[in-house]
Design an enzyme around this catalytic site. Sequence first.
Site, short mmCIF file in Angstrom:
data_model
loop_
_atom_site.label_atom_id
_atom_site.label_comp_id
_atom_site.label_asym_id
_atom_site.label_seq_id
_atom_site.Cartn_x
_atom_site.Cartn_y
_atom_site.Cartn_z
CE LYS A 1 -3.23 3.10 1.01
NZ LYS A 1 -2.32 4.26 1.18
N GLY B 1 6.13 5.37 8.58
CA GLY B 1 5.32 6.57 8.50
C GLY B 1 5.27 7.28 9.85
CB SER B 2 2.93 9.84 11.08
OG SER B 2 1.68 9.18 11.17
CB THR B 3 4.68 8.60 16.03
OG1 THR B 3 6.10 8.62 15.79
CG2 THR B 3 4.42 7.95 17.38
N GLY C 1 1.26 4.82 13.09
CA GLY C 1 1.83 3.58 13.61
C GLY C 1 1.11 3.09 14.85
CD GLU D 1 11.73 4.29 9.72
OE1 GLU D 1 11.61 5.31 10.43
OE2 GLU D 1 11.84 4.32 8.50
CB CYS E 1 12.07 8.90 9.04
SG CYS E 1 13.21 7.63 8.43
CD GLU F 1 8.98 13.04 11.92
OE1 GLU F 1 9.91 12.40 11.41
OE2 GLU F 1 7.88 12.54 12.19
#
Length: 492
Positions: free
Chosen positions: A187, A239-241, A244, A261, A295, A396
């Site tokens: 994806k 991707g983003s926290t 995740g 990650e 990242c 971030e």
Amino acid sequence: MTMQAGFADLVLPDLSLRAGGDLLRADRHLADEDPCTGERFADIPVASAADVDAIVGAAKKAFRDPAWRDLPPLARERLLHRLADAMEAELPRLAALESLDTGKPIAITETVDIPAAIAWLRSYAGWPGKLAGRAGTLSASPGRYHVYTRREPVGVVAAITPWNFPIVLAMWKIAPALAAGCTVVLKPAPETPLTALRLAEMAREVGFPAGVLSVVTGDGATGAALARHPDVAKVAFTGSTATGQSILAASVPDLKRVTLELGGKSPSIICADADLSQAIPQAAMGCFFNSGQVCYAGTRLYVHRSVYEQVLEGIAAVGAGQVMGASSDRASLMGPLISARQHEKVTGFTTRARAAGIEAVGPVGGATPQLPGRGHYFAPTLLRDVPPDAEIAREEVFGPVLAATPFDDMEEAIALANDSAYGLAAHVWTRDLATAHLSAERIEAGTVFVNCIMLADPAFPFGGMKMSGIGRENGPEVLDAYLEPKSVVMAL
């Protein structure tokens, strides 16, 4: 729908959704926009929950099909190398697709992104014949037994990837998963689907069985449907926290295997004894490369007070020297941010920092009027004397914004480096070996770079501590994420 003049002859991949060999018809589409112009050049289908179900079903069928399941390891290696051969033969087209989608300069995608993806694929292509178990004896049970272990593929893998390095980060997941014998549903981010779609086409063309490598395009809802699908055994996400965390929550009902990650706010420490001729340009590009959309970019800069002003002056000069321009222009060194939304987000961070009294060294980044079109360009920005508790030092940004702070001793620098919710990477410049090794030990990060920046390689693991993720990608370690160990005990 238009493309940059430099990409006028570029042939797009088939944009259709496929479940194995079957075409699916999407009811909704998303605009694929060129970040350099803001103009729409393609419509990308949005997979519904039913489409995701069909695509995952085809991947599950392929996983159980003897055509893939019983393929000898050396035959699987040959297939992976054939895909790498096809990518090498088509490198200019893949690079152009990546540049069009991301806004990256073509000179970078041709020399960095596509070659890196091929290198990862070739590296893991050598693993299928080496993924063996082991034989042993029982240490506590009386009697005679023959004991051995097997390492079996986990099943269907959902690989969910971001827009900053689309083909590279996809290959970080695809290559080890296929080497392990899994099937993969990829994806890609809605902003950057082109190389993923072409990669799936190429896999079919070189002989991968239908359903072994599939692509599902769409938005966040599509990704959520894939991540929670009961037939997905493993989710590999970059991707983003926040996303995740959602994926981790969705994994609970089925106890899926998950590697994440996630975000970073990586520190860079320049010591008083550092070789500034190396440290200054590296620290600058450790933040400004790829327009700061990395990242593990070094976005918090801690500089010994004795060299602080010299370092700031040098980094500002490096930022000012970046040639910003369209992705098809070979003179471009730095492209735009991915989208208008990202540009607004980064602008918001710098605007609030200035409002809080934080000063910039040189011009503050933002839209660049001299560039043609309506692209999302943002100039490199260096902020000085940033308090450790400032938003710009803790959140971030994912843009070319570097927050600098002086320090007086190494204890203070390491404390500042560790004062973060994130722990993805760190960078240290020093000539002193003791300082280098002690810093590497004490800094809370998955990777510590000493006198270098932002290297990644299939030979060593990559991932984060704290809010930067769970598990590791790359290295031999990543293969454990795609394999299930099984013990076999036979009484003799």
